[in-house]
Motif scaffolding. Structure first.
Motif, mmCIF file in Angstrom:
data_model
loop_
_atom_site.group_PDB
_atom_site.id
_atom_site.type_symbol
_atom_site.label_atom_id
_atom_site.label_comp_id
_atom_site.label_asym_id
_atom_site.label_seq_id
_atom_site.Cartn_x
_atom_site.Cartn_y
_atom_site.Cartn_z
ATOM 1 N N ASP A 213 0.847 -1.187 0.000
ATOM 2 C CA ASP A 213 0.000 0.000 0.000
ATOM 3 C C ASP A 213 0.884 1.239 0.000
ATOM 4 O O ASP A 213 1.741 1.394 0.865
ATOM 5 N N ARG B 29 0.539 -2.539 5.302
ATOM 6 C CA ARG B 29 -0.708 -2.711 4.560
ATOM 7 C C ARG B 29 -0.425 -3.078 3.110
ATOM 8 O O ARG B 29 0.620 -2.740 2.572
ATOM 9 N N TYR B 30 -1.401 -3.744 2.520
ATOM 10 C CA TYR B 30 -1.288 -4.202 1.138
ATOM 11 C C TYR B 30 -2.544 -3.824 0.371
ATOM 12 O O TYR B 30 -3.602 -3.611 0.958
ATOM 13 N N ASN B 31 -2.417 -3.794 -0.954
ATOM 14 C CA ASN B 31 -3.556 -3.617 -1.848
ATOM 15 C C ASN B 31 -3.723 -4.906 -2.641
ATOM 16 O O ASN B 31 -2.749 -5.420 -3.188
ATOM 17 N N PHE C 277 -10.961 -3.566 -5.500
ATOM 18 C CA PHE C 277 -9.747 -3.062 -4.876
ATOM 19 C C PHE C 277 -9.923 -3.199 -3.362
ATOM 20 O O PHE C 277 -10.890 -2.677 -2.806
ATOM 21 N N VAL D 273 -7.869 -2.867 0.432
ATOM 22 C CA VAL D 273 -6.715 -2.553 1.274
ATOM 23 C C VAL D 273 -6.834 -3.468 2.489
ATOM 24 O O VAL D 273 -7.910 -3.574 3.087
#
Length: 108
Positions: A49, A58-60, A72, A74
């Motif tokens: 992210d 964090r990641y997407n 999408f 998060v």
């Protein structure tokens, strides 16, 4: 990139929902089933992210739902009693420009 690969290799089989994260996803019309399917059963594109957080990594996740809608999400990965869980932070359907970019990236 190492963190990205670590997320993909984890044996994660649960998604954590509560009053803190579910309303943030639901307000965009996304269902729990769509988020869970994207994270647990599909093969989404996962990226770090860019907005970041001082308190957690964090990641997407970007991919398509079973119905073909571009989604999408998060999320972060947390552990309880040594068991990793996906914890969605926000989820929404992608806009046309984002979908076009996703399709271009996927094709390469």
């Amino acid at each position: 990139m190492t963190m990205l690969l670590r997320v993909r290799e984890m044996e994660v089989s649960e998604v954590e929902w509560d009053e803190g994260n579910w309303p943030k996803c639901a307000k965009h019309g996304v269902s729990k089933e769509e988020v869970e399917w994207l994270l647990l059963d599909s093969d989404p594109v996962i990226l770090p992210d860019r907005t970041g957080s001082a308190s957690e990594v964090r990641y997407n996740a970007v991919g398509r739902t079973r119905q073909g809608r571009a989604l999408f999400v998060v999320f972060t990965v947390r552990e309880h009693d040594g068991i990793p869980y996906f914890r969605p932070i926000s989820a929404r359907y992608m806009h046309a420009k984002e979908i076009a970019n996703y399709e271009r990236q996927k094709a390469t």
